[in-house]
Design an enzyme around this catalytic site. Structure first.
Site, PDB file in Angstrom:
ATOM      1  N   LYS A  28       0.798  -1.439   0.015  1.00 50.25           N
ATOM      2  CA  LYS A  28      -0.189  -0.008   0.112  1.00 50.25           C
ATOM      3  C   LYS A  28       0.826   1.294   0.049  1.00 50.25           C
ATOM      4  O   LYS A  28       0.751   2.201  -0.802  1.00 50.25           O
ATOM      5  CB  LYS A  28      -0.947  -0.300   1.212  1.00 50.25           C
ATOM      6  CG  LYS A  28      -2.193   1.154   1.237  1.00 50.25           C
ATOM      7  CD  LYS A  28      -2.738   1.196   2.505  1.00 50.25           C
ATOM      8  CE  LYS A  28      -3.663  -0.044   2.732  1.00 50.25           C
ATOM      9  NZ  LYS A  28      -4.884   0.271   2.125  1.00 50.25           N
ATOM     10  N   ARG A  98      -3.527   2.808   8.482  1.00 50.15           N
ATOM     11  CA  ARG A  98      -3.628   1.546   7.986  1.00 50.15           C
ATOM     12  C   ARG A  98      -2.370   0.568   7.928  1.00 50.15           C
ATOM     13  O   ARG A  98      -1.375   1.174   8.036  1.00 50.15           O
ATOM     14  CB  ARG A  98      -4.215   1.899   6.570  1.00 50.15           C
ATOM     15  CG  ARG A  98      -5.486   2.327   6.422  1.00 50.15           C
ATOM     16  CD  ARG A  98      -5.595   2.438   4.883  1.00 50.15           C
ATOM     17  NE  ARG A  98      -7.318   2.697   4.595  1.00 50.15           N
ATOM     18  CZ  ARG A  98      -7.728   3.928   4.619  1.00 50.15           C
ATOM     19  NH1 ARG A  98      -6.769   4.892   4.133  1.00 50.15           N
ATOM     20  NH2 ARG A  98      -8.872   4.210   3.947  1.00 50.15           N
ATOM     21  N   GLY A 107      -7.873  -9.380   6.331  1.00 50.42           N
ATOM     22  CA  GLY A 107      -7.997 -10.041   7.562  1.00 50.42           C
ATOM     23  C   GLY A 107      -7.039  -9.743   8.619  1.00 50.42           C
ATOM     24  O   GLY A 107      -7.026 -10.232   9.751  1.00 50.42           O
ATOM     25  N   MET A 109      -5.149  -6.049  10.709  1.00 51.41           N
ATOM     26  CA  MET A 109      -5.999  -5.047  11.361  1.00 51.41           C
ATOM     27  C   MET A 109      -6.851  -4.207  10.484  1.00 51.41           C
ATOM     28  O   MET A 109      -6.455  -3.866   9.297  1.00 51.41           O
ATOM     29  CB  MET A 109      -4.820  -4.137  11.920  1.00 51.41           C
ATOM     30  CG  MET A 109      -5.437  -3.168  12.895  1.00 51.41           C
ATOM     31  SD  MET A 109      -4.530  -1.814  13.276  1.00 51.41           S
ATOM     32  CE  MET A 109      -4.993  -1.058  12.091  1.00 51.41           C
ATOM     33  N   ARG A 354      -3.398  -1.492  -6.432  1.00 51.73           N
ATOM     34  CA  ARG A 354      -2.616  -2.696  -6.205  1.00 51.73           C
ATOM     35  C   ARG A 354      -3.150  -3.646  -7.462  1.00 51.73           C
ATOM     36  O   ARG A 354      -4.093  -3.632  -7.969  1.00 51.73           O
ATOM     37  CB  ARG A 354      -2.813  -3.264  -4.714  1.00 51.73           C
ATOM     38  CG  ARG A 354      -4.204  -3.765  -4.696  1.00 51.73           C
ATOM     39  CD  ARG A 354      -4.290  -4.150  -3.347  1.00 51.73           C
ATOM     40  NE  ARG A 354      -5.793  -4.482  -2.942  1.00 51.73           N
ATOM     41  CZ  ARG A 354      -6.337  -4.787  -1.802  1.00 51.73           C
ATOM     42  NH1 ARG A 354      -5.375  -4.897  -0.794  1.00 51.73           N
ATOM     43  NH2 ARG A 354      -7.724  -4.825  -1.761  1.00 51.73           N
ATOM     44  N   HIS A 470      -2.725 -42.714   1.268  1.00 47.80           N
ATOM     45  CA  HIS A 470      -3.082 -43.604   0.192  1.00 47.80           C
ATOM     46  C   HIS A 470      -4.126 -42.951  -0.399  1.00 47.80           C
ATOM     47  O   HIS A 470      -4.068 -42.741  -1.958  1.00 47.80           O
ATOM     48  CB  HIS A 470      -3.450 -45.062   0.597  1.00 47.80           C
ATOM     49  CG  HIS A 470      -3.789 -45.846  -0.453  1.00 47.80           C
ATOM     50  ND1 HIS A 470      -5.095 -46.006  -0.966  1.00 47.80           N
ATOM     51  CD2 HIS A 470      -2.760 -46.580  -1.390  1.00 47.80           C
ATOM     52  CE1 HIS A 470      -4.863 -46.806  -2.076  1.00 47.80           C
ATOM     53  NE2 HIS A 470      -3.695 -47.032  -2.316  1.00 47.80           N
ATOM     54  N   ARG A 632       7.447 -48.819 -13.536  1.00 43.48           N
ATOM     55  CA  ARG A 632       8.005 -49.320 -12.264  1.00 43.48           C
ATOM     56  C   ARG A 632       7.557 -50.719 -11.879  1.00 43.48           C
ATOM     57  O   ARG A 632       6.458 -51.175 -11.899  1.00 43.48           O
ATOM     58  CB  ARG A 632       7.551 -48.344 -11.246  1.00 43.48           C
ATOM     59  CG  ARG A 632       8.254 -48.979  -9.855  1.00 43.48           C
ATOM     60  CD  ARG A 632       8.050 -47.942  -8.733  1.00 43.48           C
ATOM     61  NE  ARG A 632       6.471 -48.107  -8.302  1.00 43.48           N
ATOM     62  CZ  ARG A 632       6.058 -47.539  -7.434  1.00 43.48           C
ATOM     63  NH1 ARG A 632       6.684 -46.271  -6.723  1.00 43.48           N
ATOM     64  NH2 ARG A 632       4.887 -47.596  -6.675  1.00 43.48           N
ATOM     65  N   SER A 778      15.104 -41.673 -10.844  1.00 42.98           N
ATOM     66  CA  SER A 778      13.933 -40.892 -10.837  1.00 42.98           C
ATOM     67  C   SER A 778      13.774 -40.928  -9.473  1.00 42.98           C
ATOM     68  O   SER A 778      13.759 -41.824  -8.602  1.00 42.98           O
ATOM     69  CB  SER A 778      12.635 -41.608 -11.568  1.00 42.98           C
ATOM     70  OG  SER A 778      11.586 -40.928 -11.294  1.00 42.98           O
ATOM     71  N   ASN A 782       8.257 -39.020  -2.463  1.00 48.32           N
ATOM     72  CA  ASN A 782       7.432 -39.282  -1.190  1.00 48.32           C
ATOM     73  C   ASN A 782       8.324 -40.271  -0.257  1.00 48.32           C
ATOM     74  O   ASN A 782       8.243 -39.918   0.997  1.00 48.32           O
ATOM     75  CB  ASN A 782       6.237 -40.249  -1.826  1.00 48.32           C
ATOM     76  CG  ASN A 782       5.295 -39.423  -2.878  1.00 48.32           C
ATOM     77  OD1 ASN A 782       5.291 -38.336  -2.673  1.00 48.32           O
ATOM     78  ND2 ASN A 782       4.577 -40.223  -3.766  1.00 48.32           N
ATOM     79  N   CYS A 845       9.151 -38.402  -9.616  1.00 47.19           N
ATOM     80  CA  CYS A 845       7.874 -38.774  -9.814  1.00 47.19           C
ATOM     81  C   CYS A 845       7.057 -39.046  -8.624  1.00 47.19           C
ATOM     82  O   CYS A 845       5.957 -39.230  -8.402  1.00 47.19           O
ATOM     83  CB  CYS A 845       7.915 -40.186 -10.527  1.00 47.19           C
ATOM     84  SG  CYS A 845       8.587 -41.258  -9.585  1.00 47.19           S
ATOM     85  N   TYR A 865      13.081 -33.787 -16.172  1.00 46.85           N
ATOM     86  CA  TYR A 865      11.819 -33.680 -16.082  1.00 46.85           C
ATOM     87  C   TYR A 865      11.112 -33.955 -14.818  1.00 46.85           C
ATOM     88  O   TYR A 865      11.668 -34.501 -13.786  1.00 46.85           O
ATOM     89  CB  TYR A 865      11.177 -34.907 -17.135  1.00 46.85           C
ATOM     90  CG  TYR A 865      11.393 -36.274 -16.494  1.00 46.85           C
ATOM     91  CD1 TYR A 865      10.267 -36.828 -15.750  1.00 46.85           C
ATOM     92  CD2 TYR A 865      12.443 -36.733 -16.911  1.00 46.85           C
ATOM     93  CE1 TYR A 865      10.627 -38.104 -15.321  1.00 46.85           C
ATOM     94  CE2 TYR A 865      12.657 -38.317 -16.427  1.00 46.85           C
ATOM     95  CZ  TYR A 865      11.886 -38.940 -15.422  1.00 46.85           C
ATOM     96  OH  TYR A 865      11.822 -40.218 -15.202  1.00 46.85           O
TER      97      TYR A 865
HETATM   98  C1  PEP Z   1       7.553 -42.091  -4.073  1.00 47.18           C
HETATM   99  O1  PEP Z   1       8.047 -42.730  -3.229  1.00 47.18           O
HETATM  100  O2  PEP Z   1       7.802 -40.959  -4.252  1.00 47.18           O
HETATM  101  C2  PEP Z   1       7.167 -42.727  -5.364  1.00 47.18           C
HETATM  102  C3  PEP Z   1       6.609 -42.022  -6.368  1.00 47.18           C
HETATM  103  O3  PEP Z   1       6.449 -43.989  -4.990  1.00 47.18           O
HETATM  104  P1  PEP Z   1       5.329 -44.257  -4.362  1.00 47.18           P
HETATM  105  O4  PEP Z   1       4.495 -43.048  -4.051  1.00 47.18           O
HETATM  106  O5  PEP Z   1       4.493 -45.357  -5.048  1.00 47.18           O
HETATM  107  O6  PEP Z   1       5.801 -44.821  -3.014  1.00 47.18           O
HETATM  108 MG    MG Z   2       8.202 -44.921  -3.216  1.00 47.51          MG
END
Ligand code: PEP
Ligand code: MG
Length: 889
Positions: A28, A98, A107, A109, A354, A470, A632, A778, A782, A845, A865
């Site tokens: 502002k 302000r 949200g 002051m 803005r 899952h 895989r 790759s 996760n 992945c 990628y």
């Molecule tokens: C991972 O572990 O990132 C993965 C892609 O395999 P999954 O989620 O199937 O374990």
């Molecule tokens: Mg995995």
């Protein structure tokens, strides 16, 4: 030593700051300075910098020593510019106070207006304005706002006082109140404050000012602000600025007004001036919704069938000036602006500009239009669209304005909305779906054996589980809306119902799931189908030209592959073959394979699976039309495929030709206390090599089949959960041998690669030697996140929320990559892998492949990628382009 500058003046012909100083002056403040530099009519004022806020919190809520003197000096300049005196009873200067941080934070002051009024200055204001009613109305508004925002007093009492004054006089609305009435109200208000506070309302304008400034800085740490920052990734360290500005009055009679405007329509992006205003009102009246604001333009008024005059008709000269201002501002900022203005006795003042917030649809249209108008380049257009917001366009959604009857809330685990009838059993979901019924699967939580039911459902709701449970991962992969962790839900399978918040929903009743908001609603909500407009495609073409990272998809079925290709996927980065094992026809063979006690029995079961698996790969290769496909091999712990309850065991045993007792003891023997770190991934194939042998044969046979018909696929076989070079040596050796065998038999030789997932810290650390054999990596982020942080993917929901709230972690590491920890392993593995094998192909992945912030990290890490679920492919394409452009600078 020169003093640090804590205060920057603006308006009245000179400004110390400009639009580039958002970090210091807040959005502002920086824009007020810029507008006054542009010669626009901005009431003068000054900005106390965000650095003061930072100092304030670092030094136990005290201000820098020089601040008071700098504020006094700035106030003196302001008085001069305004030609009025702060606290001067005969010619009082009133100010607004302000907050204004670097990013807009609704949200935080609320504003304090009319600051500087007391029993003396109110008289001065009455004389100056010639309107005692206006003066006392302003005074009571000030006391009310200040008491609420700064003194944090109960406001119920103020409403009662106003109500009784109106009752006393027999008035039905505030407009009937006279100067004397307001005077009486002010007196009562002050009494109420003194009662609640134990001391009088502050009458010295200077005290009022410091009270308001302190309240703004304190508001940086209020619950609303903390919540907003958390949800919008705004660092606490940014702090807020405070803007003190000479008041202008939109409530000085019929020639005064106040309003808000957008230079283009923020919901559609259409190039038309759009906004609302109220005659004889202060800014808060427009926002508060007490009176209905009117359209700015005559065209909009006619379109909305309003009867009251538009600003264009009521104040044509002011409107013409406002049009000139908005055109100047949009051309200057080269972006859609959101403006606030006030008209005081026919004179226009600009209070704010803005970059306007907009829907994804509007963002695309505005970006494309502005390129057409020569305002911005295509690269700038790519940077203008919020990649994550594209989600709004990729799934059906609940119509705006639909009144939601919310049963319960959970995590917004997979976006989009869907309507269906409640089922609790995946088999039933499949059966009903085959009968063309639309179903919604409601489960405690899901496991791989529920996949067929999830696929058959329009949406999934789980009582437990987090954003990478899952249910969440699979639902996102399938493009099914999902609400996970809806903790209020209690499922009673026997009664065929669930309860939430005291309400009961029976099996077969219709509900709506909004996976973008995390809502479960009663009944069938009104829906809007996704619409991929021309502008969307255009921006995607520009993004493709700007990006370096390729974008692949995680897909296990030809249907998912088709969807992903339509959204621009350049290959499959992860085909989880186990998802093919849950098919109703195959599960019996899979189970036979698992419970087999001899290699012979196992091979027999695998032989049954082989033709199905080959057919799966043929279909996927065909759908991908010659694009690379990473397959895989089997990954999850085998017991996930087995029945567990006595009931299920008894039901399944005959189909395997065994007794329930025998099956039960086999299931027990295969049970593991920590299956995610147990007998899974390539460990299965080291112990039972025939499993991957069958999969390898299916891949190469399928590749030959498809190559005979046209586009030759490039299979990339991926070994999961490896931790050593030796594992690859054993498994790659067998895969290569099978390839040689199949190619020899079929009389053709196809290109293929064998690579590995990097999803365990040891694999990342030993990437150098693993790359001697692996032809690509790759990153399975996760598992890599789970293993690096030692945080279970499925149980994290219990505490990760608190971790993020308390800033122990800056964001959920399963959503946005933990760049410092997990990211360090990724960087290291890239470096070590490529040191061994030049040009080693690197991909990711895990779920992070569809997250814009993570994609920016992967761009910097030099990956080739990212791979994400089909519905996130456009988001990843845009985010990859933005990351590449950000690197170019
Ligand atoms: C991972 O572990 O990132 C993965 C892609 O395999 P999954 O989620 O199937 O374990
Ligand atoms: Mg995995």
């Amino acid at each position: 030593m020169a003093q640090k500058q804590w205060v920057y003046g603006f308006g009245g012909g000179e400004s110390a700051g400009d639009a580039s100083m958002k970090a210091l002056l807040g959005g502002k403040g920086a824009n007020l300075a810029e507008m006054s530099k542009l010669g626009l009519p901005v009431p003068p004022g000054f900005t106390i910098t965000t650095e003061v806020c930072t100092e304030f919190y670092e030094n136990k809520r005290t201000y820098p020593a020089e601040l008071a003197a700098q504020v006094d000096a700035a106030m003196a300049v302001l008085e001069k510019k305004a030609g009025k005196g702060f606290g001067d009873a005969s010619n009082p200067l009133l100010v607004s106070v302000r907050s204004g941080s670097r990013a807009s934070m609704p949200g935080m002051m609320d504003t304090v207006l009319n600051l500087g009024l007391n029993d003396e200055t109110v008289e001065g204001l009455a004389k100056l304005s010639g309107d005692a009613r206006f003066a006392y109305d302003s005074y009571r508004r000030f006391i009310q706002m200040y008491s609420d925002v700064v003194l944090e007093l109960e406001h119920g009492e103020f409403e009662e006082i106003l109500g009784s004054q109106k009752d006393l006089q027999g008035y039905s609305s505030d407009t009937e109140m006279t100067a004397e009435d307001w005077k009486a109200v002010v007196k009562e208000y002050k009494r109420a404050v003194e009662r609640q506070l134990g001391k009088p309302f502050p009458s010295d304008p200077k005290d009022q000012l410091w009270g308001a400034v302190g309240a703004v800085f304190a508001s940086w740490m209020n619950d609303r602000a903390i919540f907003y920052r958390k949800h919008n990734n705004i660092p606490e360290s940014w702090g807020t600025a405070v803007n003190v500005q000479a008041m202008v009055f939109g409530n000085m009679g019929e020639t005064s007004a106040t309003g808000v405007a957008f230079t283009r329509d923020p919901s559609t992006g259409a190039k038309k001036f759009y906004g609302e205003f109220l005659i004889n009102a202060q800014g808060e009246d427009v926002v508060a919704g007490i009176r209905t604001p009117r359209a700015l333009t005559k065209a909009a008024r006619l379109e909305m069938k309003e009867t009251g005059e538009s600003l264009e008709e009521a104040m044509p000269a002011v409107f013409a000036e406002l049009v000139a201002v908005y055109q100047k501002l949009e051309a200057h900022y080269r972006d859609m602006q959101d403006l606030e203005f006030t008209v005081e006795r026919d004179k226009l003042y600009m209070l704010q500009t803005r970059n306007g917030k907009r829907t994804a649809k509007a963002a695309l249209k505005i970006a494309v239009d502005m390129v057409g108008e020569g305002l911005i380049t295509t690269d700038e257009a790519v940077l203008r669209v919020d990649a994550a917001a594209l989600d709004q366009l990729l799934h059906p959604t609940i119509a705006d304005g639909y009144t939601r009857d919310i049963i319960c809330r959970g995590l917004p685990a997979s976006p989009g909305a869907a309507v269906g009838i409640v089922v609790f059993d995946p088999d039933e979901a499949e059966r009903l779906a085959a009968d063309r019924q639309k179903v919604i699967l409601v489960r405690e939580e899901t496991s791989p054996e529920d996949i067929h039911g999830m696929h058959a459902s329009q949406a999934i709701v789980t009582a437990r589980g987090g954003m990478t449970s899952h249910a969440a991962v699979v639902a996102r992969g399938m493009g099914r809306p999902c609400v996970s962790g809806a903790g209020d839900i209690r499922i009673n399978m026997k009664a065929g119902e669930f309860t939430a918040g005291g309400r009961v929903v029976k099996r077969g009743e219709t509900i709506t799931v909004d996976g973008s908001a995390g809502h479960v609603l009663f009944g069938a909500a009104q829906m809007v189908e996704p619409e991929l407009t021309g502008d969307f495609a255009t921006v995607m073409t520009w993004a493709d030209a700007a990006r370096r990272l390729k974008v692949r998809t995680n897909a296990d079925t030809p249907h998912d592959a088709d969807v992903a290709v339509k959204f621009g996927a350049e290959g499959i980065g992860l085909c989880r073959t186990e998802h093919m094992f849950f098919d109703a026809q195959r599960i019996a063979s899979v189970r036979k394979m698992i419970v087999a006690e001899t290699q012979g029995a196992r091979i027999k079961a695998l032989d049954e699976l082989f033709p199905h698996q080959r057919a799966d790969f043929v279909a996927i290769f065909k759908a991908m039309g010659g694009r690379p496909v990473t397959i895989r091999f089997l990954d999850p712990p085998l017991h996930e495929f087995l029945p567990h309850s006595e009931e299920d065991i008894a039901e399944v045993a005959p189909s395997l030709g065994v007794t329930a007792d025998w099956l039960s003891s086999r299931v027990k023997a295969l049970a593991e206390s920590n299956p995610m770190l147990g007998f899974r991934g390539c460990r299965l194939a080291i112990v039972f090599p025939e499993i991957y042998d069958m999969q390898a044969r299916a891949v190469f046979e399928a590749a030959c089949d498809v190559a005979e018909q046209g586009a030759a696929p490039i299979p990339e076989i991926m070994i999961p959960f490896a931790i050593t070079k030796k594992e690859l040596e054993i498994l790659k050796g067998r895969i290569d041998a099978i390839a040689g065998e199949v190619f020899g038999k079929r009389g053709r030789k196809l290109d293929y690669l064998v690579g590995t997932m990097i999803e365990l810290p040891r694999a990342a650390l030993r990437a150098g030697e693993i790359a001697e054999l692996a032809e690509f990596f790759s990153f399975g982020t996760n598992d890599l996140t789970q293993a690096t942080l030692g945080v279970s993917r499925d149980d994290a929901g219990r505490f990760l929320g608190t971790y993020v709230e308390r800033q122990v972690l800056t964001s959920d590491p399963f959503v946005s990559i933990d760049a410092d920890g997990v990211g360090e392993l990724v960087r290291l593995a890239c470096e070590r892998g490529r040191a061994t094998r030049q040009g080693l192909k690197l991909g990711i992945c895990g779920e992070h492949g569809g997250d814009p912030a993570s994609i920016a990290f992967f761009e910097r890490a030099g990956l080739d990628y990212v791979s994400c679920s089909p519905y996130r492919v456009p988001i990843a394409r845009l985010a990859a382009a933005q990351a590449a452009l950000a690197r170019k600078g």
